[in-house]
Design a protein around this motif. Structure first.
Motif, PDB file in Angstrom:
ATOM      1  N   CYS A  10      53.392  61.740  43.127  1.00  0.00           N
ATOM      2  CA  CYS A  10      54.222  61.445  44.309  1.00  0.00           C
ATOM      3  C   CYS A  10      55.513  60.725  43.956  1.00  0.00           C
ATOM      4  O   CYS A  10      56.338  60.456  44.826  1.00  0.00           O
ATOM      5  CB  CYS A  10      53.433  60.617  45.317  1.00  0.00           C
ATOM      6  SG  CYS A  10      53.050  58.936  44.742  1.00  0.00           S
ATOM      7  N   LEU A  11      55.680  60.392  42.668  1.00  0.00           N
ATOM      8  CA  LEU A  11      56.878  59.719  42.156  1.00  0.00           C
ATOM      9  C   LEU A  11      57.072  58.325  42.739  1.00  0.00           C
ATOM     10  O   LEU A  11      58.172  57.781  42.723  1.00  0.00           O
ATOM     11  CB  LEU A  11      58.130  60.574  42.416  1.00  0.00           C
ATOM     12  CG  LEU A  11      58.109  61.992  41.823  1.00  0.00           C
ATOM     13  CD1 LEU A  11      59.401  62.715  42.130  1.00  0.00           C
ATOM     14  CD2 LEU A  11      57.864  61.938  40.318  1.00  0.00           C
ATOM     15  N   LYS A  12      56.002  57.753  43.258  1.00  0.00           N
ATOM     16  CA  LYS A  12      56.051  56.384  43.753  1.00  0.00           C
ATOM     17  C   LYS A  12      56.217  55.428  42.575  1.00  0.00           C
ATOM     18  O   LYS A  12      55.543  55.555  41.555  1.00  0.00           O
ATOM     19  CB  LYS A  12      54.759  56.062  44.511  1.00  0.00           C
ATOM     20  CG  LYS A  12      54.598  54.611  44.928  1.00  0.00           C
ATOM     21  CD  LYS A  12      55.506  54.248  46.081  1.00  0.00           C
ATOM     22  CE  LYS A  12      55.227  52.827  46.562  1.00  0.00           C
ATOM     23  NZ  LYS A  12      56.103  52.441  47.691  1.00  0.00           N
ATOM     24  N   ARG A  13      57.134  54.469  42.702  1.00  0.00           N
ATOM     25  CA  ARG A  13      57.365  53.493  41.647  1.00  0.00           C
ATOM     26  C   ARG A  13      56.846  52.134  42.097  1.00  0.00           C
ATOM     27  O   ARG A  13      57.114  51.691  43.216  1.00  0.00           O
ATOM     28  CB  ARG A  13      58.853  53.420  41.316  1.00  0.00           C
ATOM     29  CG  ARG A  13      59.453  54.754  40.907  1.00  0.00           C
ATOM     30  CD  ARG A  13      60.917  54.635  40.569  1.00  0.00           C
ATOM     31  NE  ARG A  13      61.116  53.857  39.361  1.00  0.00           N
ATOM     32  CZ  ARG A  13      62.318  53.601  38.834  1.00  0.00           C
ATOM     33  NH1 ARG A  13      63.407  54.056  39.436  1.00  0.00           N
ATOM     34  NH2 ARG A  13      62.425  52.903  37.732  1.00  0.00           N
ATOM     35  N   LYS A  19      48.025  42.877  32.457  1.00  0.00           N
ATOM     36  CA  LYS A  19      46.611  42.896  32.063  1.00  0.00           C
ATOM     37  C   LYS A  19      45.980  44.271  32.264  1.00  0.00           C
ATOM     38  O   LYS A  19      44.897  44.549  31.750  1.00  0.00           O
ATOM     39  CB  LYS A  19      45.832  41.839  32.839  1.00  0.00           C
ATOM     40  CG  LYS A  19      45.715  42.111  34.333  1.00  0.00           C
ATOM     41  CD  LYS A  19      44.943  41.002  35.022  1.00  0.00           C
ATOM     42  CE  LYS A  19      44.789  41.263  36.521  1.00  0.00           C
ATOM     43  NZ  LYS A  19      44.030  40.181  37.186  1.00  0.00           N
ATOM     44  N   PHE A  20      46.687  45.141  33.039  1.00  0.00           N
ATOM     45  CA  PHE A  20      46.182  46.499  33.251  1.00  0.00           C
ATOM     46  C   PHE A  20      46.790  47.497  32.261  1.00  0.00           C
ATOM     47  O   PHE A  20      46.624  48.707  32.419  1.00  0.00           O
ATOM     48  CB  PHE A  20      46.492  46.969  34.677  1.00  0.00           C
ATOM     49  CG  PHE A  20      45.796  46.171  35.740  1.00  0.00           C
ATOM     50  CD1 PHE A  20      44.423  46.301  35.936  1.00  0.00           C
ATOM     51  CD2 PHE A  20      46.495  45.284  36.539  1.00  0.00           C
ATOM     52  CE1 PHE A  20      43.780  45.562  36.915  1.00  0.00           C
ATOM     53  CE2 PHE A  20      45.858  44.546  37.510  1.00  0.00           C
ATOM     54  CZ  PHE A  20      44.486  44.674  37.708  1.00  0.00           C
ATOM     55  N   ALA A  21      47.506  47.004  31.262  1.00  0.00           N
ATOM     56  CA  ALA A  21      48.147  47.884  30.284  1.00  0.00           C
ATOM     57  C   ALA A  21      47.114  48.769  29.599  1.00  0.00           C
ATOM     58  O   ALA A  21      46.070  48.297  29.131  1.00  0.00           O
ATOM     59  CB  ALA A  21      48.902  47.059  29.255  1.00  0.00           C
ATOM     60  N   GLY A  22      47.393  50.074  29.567  1.00  0.00           N
ATOM     61  CA  GLY A  22      46.504  51.036  28.916  1.00  0.00           C
ATOM     62  C   GLY A  22      45.331  51.471  29.758  1.00  0.00           C
ATOM     63  O   GLY A  22      44.557  52.341  29.329  1.00  0.00           O
ATOM     64  N   LYS A  23      45.174  50.923  30.958  1.00  0.00           N
ATOM     65  CA  LYS A  23      44.039  51.273  31.806  1.00  0.00           C
ATOM     66  C   LYS A  23      44.436  52.341  32.822  1.00  0.00           C
ATOM     67  O   LYS A  23      45.612  52.594  33.054  1.00  0.00           O
ATOM     68  CB  LYS A  23      43.510  50.035  32.515  1.00  0.00           C
ATOM     69  CG  LYS A  23      42.973  48.964  31.556  1.00  0.00           C
ATOM     70  CD  LYS A  23      42.434  47.768  32.305  1.00  0.00           C
ATOM     71  CE  LYS A  23      41.901  46.712  31.339  1.00  0.00           C
ATOM     72  NZ  LYS A  23      41.367  45.524  32.053  1.00  0.00           N
ATOM     73  N   THR A  24      43.430  52.950  33.436  1.00  0.00           N
ATOM     74  CA  THR A  24      43.643  54.001  34.428  1.00  0.00           C
ATOM     75  C   THR A  24      43.206  53.500  35.795  1.00  0.00           C
ATOM     76  O   THR A  24      42.191  52.812  35.929  1.00  0.00           O
ATOM     77  CB  THR A  24      42.858  55.268  34.063  1.00  0.00           C
ATOM     78  OG1 THR A  24      43.276  55.721  32.776  1.00  0.00           O
ATOM     79  CG2 THR A  24      43.097  56.377  35.079  1.00  0.00           C
ATOM     80  N   GLY A  25      44.003  53.864  36.825  1.00  0.00           N
ATOM     81  CA  GLY A  25      43.673  53.440  38.173  1.00  0.00           C
ATOM     82  C   GLY A  25      44.356  54.327  39.192  1.00  0.00           C
ATOM     83  O   GLY A  25      45.197  55.170  38.851  1.00  0.00           O
ATOM     84  N   PRO A  26      44.008  54.173  40.468  1.00  0.00           N
ATOM     85  CA  PRO A  26      44.589  55.025  41.507  1.00  0.00           C
ATOM     86  C   PRO A  26      46.001  54.576  41.891  1.00  0.00           C
ATOM     87  O   PRO A  26      46.307  53.390  41.902  1.00  0.00           O
ATOM     88  CB  PRO A  26      43.621  54.850  42.680  1.00  0.00           C
ATOM     89  CG  PRO A  26      43.082  53.463  42.499  1.00  0.00           C
ATOM     90  CD  PRO A  26      42.987  53.250  41.018  1.00  0.00           C
ATOM     91  N   CYS A  27      46.825  55.554  42.227  1.00  0.00           N
ATOM     92  CA  CYS A  27      48.172  55.264  42.746  1.00  0.00           C
ATOM     93  C   CYS A  27      48.016  54.661  44.139  1.00  0.00           C
ATOM     94  O   CYS A  27      47.253  55.182  44.968  1.00  0.00           O
ATOM     95  CB  CYS A  27      48.996  56.543  42.805  1.00  0.00           C
ATOM     96  SG  CYS A  27      50.564  56.372  43.706  1.00  0.00           S
ATOM     97  N   PRO A  28      48.697  53.579  44.462  1.00  0.00           N
ATOM     98  CA  PRO A  28      48.552  52.965  45.788  1.00  0.00           C
ATOM     99  C   PRO A  28      49.057  53.850  46.923  1.00  0.00           C
ATOM    100  O   PRO A  28      48.707  53.618  48.080  1.00  0.00           O
ATOM    101  CB  PRO A  28      49.387  51.687  45.673  1.00  0.00           C
ATOM    102  CG  PRO A  28      50.350  51.943  44.564  1.00  0.00           C
ATOM    103  CD  PRO A  28      49.641  52.832  43.603  1.00  0.00           C
ATOM    104  N   ALA A  29      49.833  54.877  46.608  1.00  0.00           N
ATOM    105  CA  ALA A  29      50.382  55.732  47.661  1.00  0.00           C
ATOM    106  C   ALA A  29      49.552  56.994  47.866  1.00  0.00           C
ATOM    107  O   ALA A  29      49.133  57.305  48.982  1.00  0.00           O
ATOM    108  CB  ALA A  29      51.829  56.101  47.337  1.00  0.00           C
ATOM    109  N   CYS A  30      49.293  57.746  46.770  1.00  0.00           N
ATOM    110  CA  CYS A  30      48.600  59.036  46.911  1.00  0.00           C
ATOM    111  C   CYS A  30      47.188  59.029  46.328  1.00  0.00           C
ATOM    112  O   CYS A  30      46.499  60.052  46.373  1.00  0.00           O
ATOM    113  CB  CYS A  30      49.424  60.141  46.264  1.00  0.00           C
ATOM    114  SG  CYS A  30      49.550  59.989  44.458  1.00  0.00           S
ATOM    115  N   LYS A  31      46.762  57.915  45.740  1.00  0.00           N
ATOM    116  CA  LYS A  31      45.427  57.746  45.164  1.00  0.00           C
ATOM    117  C   LYS A  31      45.186  58.613  43.937  1.00  0.00           C
ATOM    118  O   LYS A  31      44.050  58.734  43.472  1.00  0.00           O
ATOM    119  CB  LYS A  31      44.332  58.035  46.215  1.00  0.00           C
ATOM    120  CG  LYS A  31      44.488  57.251  47.511  1.00  0.00           C
ATOM    121  CD  LYS A  31      44.589  55.750  47.266  1.00  0.00           C
ATOM    122  CE  LYS A  31      44.773  54.978  48.576  1.00  0.00           C
ATOM    123  NZ  LYS A  31      44.928  53.524  48.343  1.00  0.00           N
TER     124      LYS A  31
END
Length: 231
Positions: A10-13, A19-31
């Motif tokens: 979604c190109l959300k910035r 502390k989350f460097a290198g980890k995977t997680g959901p985008c707050p906009a499109c999940k």
């Protein structure tokens, strides 16, 4: 230090904690699941390096160049005003003594040209562009002065060849208007070529000179047209 993250879907910035460097997680906009880059993977944008020597604090030791302007100065204005007043005085003197001649008019047209050409350029030039200064300005003013003065040759010689007038002063006002219009157009082109002005500015530039010399000629008692019918 926060990490800049851009969702590829979604190109959300947004920013996340390091502390989350290198980890995977959901985008707050499109999940969409996205990976947070490592700290050493971030792109750091620096100010462009101009190659100039710097102080210890990173400031350039070079001073910016000051741009020279050709705005109307008091000295230049006084010179121009003095030249015009002198020309007016001479014109009145010629009218009183009745000594006006074609040669004197030609000399006068050339003599008043430099201050008028210089003053005209300072008024009509584009202030957004770097002006001509110093020797370059002087040379262009001299060239423009000679060419502007030569415009009166059109008045002196063209009517005799085109309409068989014995003297330029014998032409009608209509013929004079035609010749004067041609002088304006040619003069504007000269101004465009000499000073790199726009055509409208060139018209104003040469118009200042032609009208000033025309008024001086009339003030000296010269007869430029008789108002007789067109032959």
């Amino acid at each position: 230090m926060p990490i800049q993250v851009t969702c590829p879907k979604c190109l959300k910035r947004f920013q996340v904690s390091d502390k989350f460097a290198g980890k995977t997680g959901p985008c707050p906009a499109c999940k969409n699941q996205i990976r947070v880059p490592e700290l050493d993977e971030q792109v750091v944008i620096h100010a462009p390096d101009d190659g100039a020597p710097k102080t210890r604090s990173g400031e350039s030791v070079l001073k910016p160049l000051k741009r020279s302007e050709t705005d109307v100065t008091r000295k230049g204005l006084l010179i121009t005003a003095g030249a015009i007043l002198a020309a007016i005085g001479i014109a009145i003197g010629l009218r009183v003594t009745g000594g006006v001649s074609v040669v004197i008019l030609a000399i006068g047209a050339l003599a008043v040209a430099p201050p008028l050409v210089w003053a005209g350029y300072t008024f009509v030039r584009d202030s957004e562009l770097a002006p001509y200064v110093g020797a370059e300005l002087r040379n262009r003013v001299l060239i423009g002065s000679v060419l502007f003065s030569a415009l009166w040759l059109l008045y002196a010689f063209v009517p005799a060849y085109v309409a068989d007038f014995e003297s330029p002063s014998d032409m009608s006002f209509m013929w004079f208007g035609i010749i004067f219009s041609a002088m304006l157009i040619i003069g504007a082109l000269i101004s465009v070529g000499t000073f790199e002005l726009e055509f409208a500015s060139g018209l104003a530039h040469v118009g200042l000179y032609l009208i000033a010399t025309l008024l001086l000629a009339l003030l000296s008692g010269a007869v430029l047209a008789t108002g007789t019918p067109v032959p």
